[in-house]
Design a protein around this motif. Structure first.
Motif, PDB file in Angstrom:
ATOM      1  N   GLY A 243      35.832  60.901  31.351  1.00 45.38           N
ATOM      2  CA  GLY A 243      35.802  59.981  32.476  1.00 45.38           C
ATOM      3  C   GLY A 243      36.782  58.831  32.328  1.00 45.38           C
ATOM      4  N   PHE A 244      36.392  57.688  32.906  1.00 42.89           N
ATOM      5  CA  PHE A 244      37.291  56.534  32.891  1.00 42.89           C
ATOM      6  C   PHE A 244      36.473  55.261  32.762  1.00 42.89           C
ATOM      7  N   CYS A 245      37.158  54.177  32.494  1.00 37.34           N
ATOM      8  CA  CYS A 245      36.507  52.889  32.317  1.00 37.34           C
ATOM      9  C   CYS A 245      37.278  51.853  33.147  1.00 37.34           C
ATOM     10  N   VAL A 246      36.546  51.057  33.916  1.00 38.87           N
ATOM     11  CA  VAL A 246      37.163  50.074  34.810  1.00 38.87           C
ATOM     12  C   VAL A 246      36.997  48.684  34.213  1.00 38.87           C
ATOM     13  N   GLY A 247      38.103  47.948  34.112  1.00 38.28           N
ATOM     14  CA  GLY A 247      38.063  46.572  33.616  1.00 38.28           C
ATOM     15  C   GLY A 247      38.173  45.585  34.763  1.00 38.28           C
ATOM     16  N   PHE A 248      37.226  44.639  34.822  1.00 39.83           N
ATOM     17  CA  PHE A 248      37.165  43.664  35.909  1.00 39.83           C
ATOM     18  C   PHE A 248      37.576  42.272  35.438  1.00 39.83           C
ATOM     19  N   ASP A 249      38.173  41.514  36.326  1.00 41.64           N
ATOM     20  CA  ASP A 249      38.356  40.082  36.135  1.00 41.64           C
ATOM     21  C   ASP A 249      36.970  39.449  36.250  1.00 41.64           C
ATOM     22  N   SER A 250      36.440  38.961  35.144  1.00 35.38           N
ATOM     23  CA  SER A 250      35.049  38.518  35.120  1.00 35.38           C
ATOM     24  C   SER A 250      34.752  37.392  36.104  1.00 35.38           C
ATOM     25  N   LYS A 251      35.629  36.408  36.177  1.00 31.10           N
ATOM     26  CA  LYS A 251      35.378  35.277  37.087  1.00 31.10           C
ATOM     27  C   LYS A 251      35.254  35.752  38.527  1.00 31.10           C
ATOM     28  N   LYS A 252      36.197  36.595  38.941  1.00 34.55           N
ATOM     29  CA  LYS A 252      36.159  37.095  40.317  1.00 34.55           C
ATOM     30  C   LYS A 252      34.900  37.927  40.562  1.00 34.55           C
ATOM     31  N   LEU A 253      34.523  38.719  39.567  1.00 34.30           N
ATOM     32  CA  LEU A 253      33.346  39.570  39.717  1.00 34.30           C
ATOM     33  C   LEU A 253      32.058  38.756  39.734  1.00 34.30           C
ATOM     34  N   PHE A 254      31.909  37.843  38.784  1.00 35.68           N
ATOM     35  CA  PHE A 254      30.677  37.066  38.675  1.00 35.68           C
ATOM     36  C   PHE A 254      30.427  36.211  39.914  1.00 35.68           C
TER      37      PHE A 254
END
Length: 279
Positions: free
Chosen positions: A157-168
């Motif tokens: 599969g795959f793994c998605v990395g998020f910008d934490s500030k934008k996500l939170f």
């Protein structure tokens, strides 16, 4: 930028931390996904996050910590504090004399110490959590072999990395899971918010390698949350993803997420670890 060292059962992990709403959170958080699951692809195609209800979690104790009302049978001081809190909440308009009478009446009845009543109260609390808490689970790390095995279909599969500030910022609250060896004790005299935090953010330390961060949205279990494309910063491909799937994934990224950095994992040659390389 601060580096935080976190001890897990598989060693120490170093996490880049940034400030957010008076807290420290990882600079990036990650979600492991199964390419064969069409719903998981929607994160890339439509930037949709699924918010789980706690009753969907595979850990039988996750978000299922009961309030320890049994302590009221054993600790008279705790019982008195509990009753005083109850009266101030429900009968605060009564005179002091009437409050004392109500206190004695409730203490003599002692319904809150009945096992069936305790079971019913905790059942109602659990139902409330299941039907109001929408939870998105992520990890502060992207290279744990077990997580690639369990959540990304054995590294295909795959793994998605998020910008934490934008996500939170899209959620009511968020923070790290607290991993504990001992079963959490939730006292009936703790505030509802304190009880809630222990119930939602407590797990056994057997899971500590996940370094999980949870995002919570009230009244949103089993719903979908759409996020802006720029919230997604990285895509990491499992080292066993077939070439045809990798080609399809790259097409989606070029079309929907051209700003995203693409990586792939590879097993290290002389160590039990995964290496992540930009492609």
């Amino acid at each position: 930028m601060k580096i935080k060292k976190i001890q897990t059962r598989f060693g120490i992990k170093e996490i880049e931390m940034i400030p957010w709403n008076g807290k420290e959170i990882p600079r990036f958080v990650y979600k492991y996904r199964d390419w064969k699951n069409e719903y998981h692809k929607r994160l890339l195609l439509h930037q949709e996050l699924y918010l789980s209800s706690p009753d969907e979690f595979n850990d039988p104790f996750d978000c299922k910590i009961p309030v320890a009302y049994y302590l009221l049978k054993e600790d008279k001081n705790l019982e008195n504090i509990f009753l005083q809190q109850y009266i101030e909440k429900h009968y605060h308009n009564l005179s002091e004399q009437k409050k004392k009478e109500k206190f004695n009446l409730l203490k003599n009845k002692g319904n809150y110490k009945n096992n069936k009543v305790i079971e019913q109260i905790n059942s109602e609390i659990q139902e409330y959590i299941n039907t109001t808490a929408g939870i998105f689970c992520a990890s502060a790390i992207n290279d744990i072999i077990l997580m690639w095995s369990h959540y990304a279909n054995a590294h295909t599969g795959f793994c998605v990395g998020f910008d934490s500030k934008k996500l939170f910022n899209f959620f009511t609250d968020g923070g790290p899971v607290n991993y504990e060896k001992d079963f959490p004790l939730i006292k009936p005299t703790e505030s509802k918010s304190e009880q809630w935090m222990k119930q939602i953010f407590s797990k056994s330390d057997i899971w500590d390698y996940e370094i999980e961060y949870r995002l919570h949205k009230q009244n949103a279990p089993k719903t979908v949350c759409k996020i802006p494309k720029e919230t997604i910063k990285k895509i990491i491909i499992g080292y066993k993803m077939p070439q045809s799937d990798m080609d399809d994934l790259k097409k989606i990224i070029n079309c929907e997420l051209p700003h995203v950095n693409l990586y792939k994992t590879e097993p290290a040659k002389n160590e039990y670890k995964l290496e992540t390389k930009k492609i």
